[in-house]
Design a protein around this motif. Structure first.
Motif, PDB file in Angstrom:
ATOM      1  N   ALA A 193     -73.017  11.384  21.985  1.00  0.00           N
ATOM      2  CA  ALA A 193     -73.853  10.888  20.891  1.00  0.00           C
ATOM      3  C   ALA A 193     -73.503   9.447  20.545  1.00  0.00           C
ATOM      4  O   ALA A 193     -74.386   8.622  20.275  1.00  0.00           O
ATOM      5  N   GLN A 194     -72.215   9.140  20.559  1.00  0.00           N
ATOM      6  CA  GLN A 194     -71.795   7.768  20.274  1.00  0.00           C
ATOM      7  C   GLN A 194     -72.233   6.818  21.379  1.00  0.00           C
ATOM      8  O   GLN A 194     -72.603   5.673  21.113  1.00  0.00           O
TER       9      GLN A 194
ATOM     10  N   GLY B 147     -59.840  -1.178  29.214  1.00  0.00           N
ATOM     11  CA  GLY B 147     -59.115  -1.106  27.948  1.00  0.00           C
ATOM     12  C   GLY B 147     -57.758  -0.454  28.061  1.00  0.00           C
ATOM     13  O   GLY B 147     -56.871  -0.714  27.238  1.00  0.00           O
ATOM     14  N   TYR B 148     -57.561   0.393  29.067  1.00  0.00           N
ATOM     15  CA  TYR B 148     -56.286   1.074  29.218  1.00  0.00           C
ATOM     16  C   TYR B 148     -55.222   0.171  29.833  1.00  0.00           C
ATOM     17  O   TYR B 148     -54.046   0.556  29.911  1.00  0.00           O
ATOM     18  N   VAL B 149     -55.624  -1.016  30.288  1.00  0.00           N
ATOM     19  CA  VAL B 149     -54.649  -1.989  30.797  1.00  0.00           C
ATOM     20  C   VAL B 149     -54.064  -2.802  29.643  1.00  0.00           C
ATOM     21  O   VAL B 149     -52.997  -3.404  29.759  1.00  0.00           O
TER      22      VAL B 149
ATOM     23  N   GLN C 177     -61.528   1.784  24.026  1.00  0.00           N
ATOM     24  CA  GLN C 177     -60.444   2.148  24.945  1.00  0.00           C
ATOM     25  C   GLN C 177     -59.122   1.526  24.505  1.00  0.00           C
ATOM     26  O   GLN C 177     -58.077   2.185  24.559  1.00  0.00           O
ATOM     27  N   VAL C 178     -59.173   0.280  24.056  1.00  0.00           N
ATOM     28  CA  VAL C 178     -57.957  -0.395  23.589  1.00  0.00           C
ATOM     29  C   VAL C 178     -57.352   0.353  22.404  1.00  0.00           C
ATOM     30  O   VAL C 178     -56.128   0.538  22.309  1.00  0.00           O
ATOM     31  N   MET C 179     -58.202   0.826  21.497  1.00  0.00           N
ATOM     32  CA  MET C 179     -57.738   1.515  20.298  1.00  0.00           C
ATOM     33  C   MET C 179     -57.498   3.008  20.517  1.00  0.00           C
ATOM     34  O   MET C 179     -57.159   3.736  19.574  1.00  0.00           O
ATOM     35  N   GLY C 180     -57.699   3.478  21.758  1.00  0.00           N
ATOM     36  CA  GLY C 180     -57.452   4.881  22.059  1.00  0.00           C
ATOM     37  C   GLY C 180     -58.498   5.830  21.510  1.00  0.00           C
ATOM     38  O   GLY C 180     -58.201   6.998  21.222  1.00  0.00           O
ATOM     39  N   ILE C 181     -59.737   5.354  21.347  1.00  0.00           N
ATOM     40  CA  ILE C 181     -60.821   6.175  20.790  1.00  0.00           C
ATOM     41  C   ILE C 181     -61.679   6.709  21.939  1.00  0.00           C
ATOM     42  O   ILE C 181     -62.195   5.942  22.748  1.00  0.00           O
ATOM     43  N   GLU C 182     -61.818   8.031  21.994  1.00  0.00           N
ATOM     44  CA  GLU C 182     -62.684   8.655  22.993  1.00  0.00           C
ATOM     45  C   GLU C 182     -64.096   8.761  22.422  1.00  0.00           C
ATOM     46  O   GLU C 182     -64.300   9.367  21.364  1.00  0.00           O
TER      47      GLU C 182
ATOM     48  N   ILE D 279     -70.245  -3.194  27.351  1.00  0.00           N
ATOM     49  CA  ILE D 279     -68.883  -3.199  27.907  1.00  0.00           C
ATOM     50  C   ILE D 279     -67.865  -3.526  26.828  1.00  0.00           C
ATOM     51  O   ILE D 279     -66.806  -2.889  26.734  1.00  0.00           O
ATOM     52  N   ALA D 280     -68.161  -4.519  25.988  1.00  0.00           N
ATOM     53  CA  ALA D 280     -67.222  -4.924  24.936  1.00  0.00           C
ATOM     54  C   ALA D 280     -66.973  -3.792  23.950  1.00  0.00           C
ATOM     55  O   ALA D 280     -65.828  -3.557  23.525  1.00  0.00           O
ATOM     56  N   THR D 281     -68.023  -3.058  23.577  1.00  0.00           N
ATOM     57  CA  THR D 281     -67.868  -1.958  22.619  1.00  0.00           C
ATOM     58  C   THR D 281     -66.956  -0.874  23.158  1.00  0.00           C
ATOM     59  O   THR D 281     -66.021  -0.416  22.472  1.00  0.00           O
TER      60      THR D 281
END
Length: 363
Positions: A342-343, A105-107, A333-338, A326-328
């Protein structure tokens, strides 16, 4: 002249579709591909969806009705469900480990991420509202959803596959309970229907090379002109492939080696055509006839094969589970969410539940 195996012709169709897509992009024929090529891929996918429900119903009823005792069904069912849930959890964990290691996602280009966020903001809101409605339902709502209100409606809905499985199992158990003599006429009908449906699937799969070619050509033209986006999606696809290869080349051989009496070499020879067909058609339902044939050739009991395999195409979705995980994380990662621990655990739980009952057809 030697006839090529189906999976070889599908691979050739895939290569031809990729080549046609690049030629279309270079020549400016995108509209031609959309109007004259893509419809053949749509016809192929719809044909697979058309036979998915009848295939599951007839295969399950046929397999269960071959059992001599309902208690035998319970023993097979418990073992099957245990193995399916275990491998599903393993697939999800492998998917999470792979995507967290490669971090595709960071690419993804930041500008494109914002563009997609704005484009699909309304869709996300609708999904969030639907999730809130589900959250307000009782803890046993999933049991309510499994039982259909209308048999005809359930049979006409590919997304209601768990309802179809429940109906088929109950019907097959009732056939065993009434006795062989009373069930014999209906069993003959079911066996005839099974043979007819398998033949229809054979006809549909003759369209597979053309359908795959059309789908690949449309895919290439759809992502043409954006190298950064194509690179990001390629990194994501590579991550999925790595996860699936771990399952296919490590997990499955270990299970066969230590939990079965089948030789590993014999197993690999038997499943190679099935795996190639699954890779190129993206449909476990389309692979069911060939899978049944190859497992019977290994000498496995017919009643076990006829129950386990049709059930597996909707419950044992290891590849789907790995892909969903993987998709989730990729989207996060694309949206910058860590994501917190728990998640991550909630992803494991929700992916396990959502993968059960997923139709074994491309979508």
């Amino acid at each position: 002249m030697t006839k090529l195996p189906l999976y070889i012709t599908i691979l050739l169709g895939m290569a031809a579709g990729i080549a046609l897509g690049f030629v279309a992009v270079a020549a400016g024929w995108e509209r031609f591909v959309a109007d004259w090529i893509r419809p053949w891929g749509t016809v192929f996918i719809r044909s697979l969806r058309l036979v998915a429900v009848p295939l599951v119903i007839v295969s399950l009823v046929s397999g269960i009705s071959n059992l001599s005792d309902i208690r035998h069904l319970s023993r097979i069912g418990v073992k099957t469900l245990g193995v399916y849930l275990t491998t599903t959890l393993l697939a999800i964990l492998i998917g999470l480990a792979t995507v967290c290691t490669i971090r595709p996602g960071y690419v993804f280009p930041r500008q494109k991420a914002e563009e997609f966020r704005l484009r699909y903001e309304q869709s996300v809101t609708e999904k969030t509202q639907a999730a809130q409605v589900m959250d307000e339902s009782g803890p046993l709502q999933f049991l309510v959803d499994i039982v259909p209100e209308n048999v005809v409606h359930a049979a006409g809905d590919n997304s209601a596959m768990l309802q179809i499985i429940l109906l088929s199992i109950v019907f097959g158990m009732a056939m065993v309970a009434v006795g062989r003599e009373k069930a014999a006429p209906l069993k003959n009908v079911v066996e005839s229907l099974n043979a007819v449906i398998l033949k229809i699937i054979g006809y549909v799969m003759k369209l597979a090379p053309l359908g795959v070619m059309a789908l690949m050509a449309d895919l290439v033209t759809g992502f043409a002109g954006d190298a950064d986006l194509l690179l990001a999606l390629g990194s994501y696809a590579l991550t999925v492939v790595v996860g699936l290869c771990v399952i296919l080349l490590i997990v499955y051989p270990l299970i066969v080696r230590f939990m079965t009496r089948v030789g590993l070499a014999d197993y690999l020879r038997a499943v190679l055509p099935v795996q190639m067909l699954a890779f190129t058609s993206c449909s476990s339902a389309a692979c069911l006839p060939l899978n049944i044939e190859r497992m019977r050739a290994l000498g496995l009991p017919q009643n076990v094969v006829s129950f386990v395999l049709p059930t597996g195409i909707t419950i044992n979705m290891n590849g789907t589970s790995c892909y969903h995980a993987i998709a989730t994380v990729f989207v996060a990662q694309v949206m910058g969410i860590e994501l917190s621990l728990a998640q991550m655990l909630s992803i494991v739980l929700l992916t396990t539940v959502s993968s059960i009952g997923t139709p074994g057809i491309p979508s």
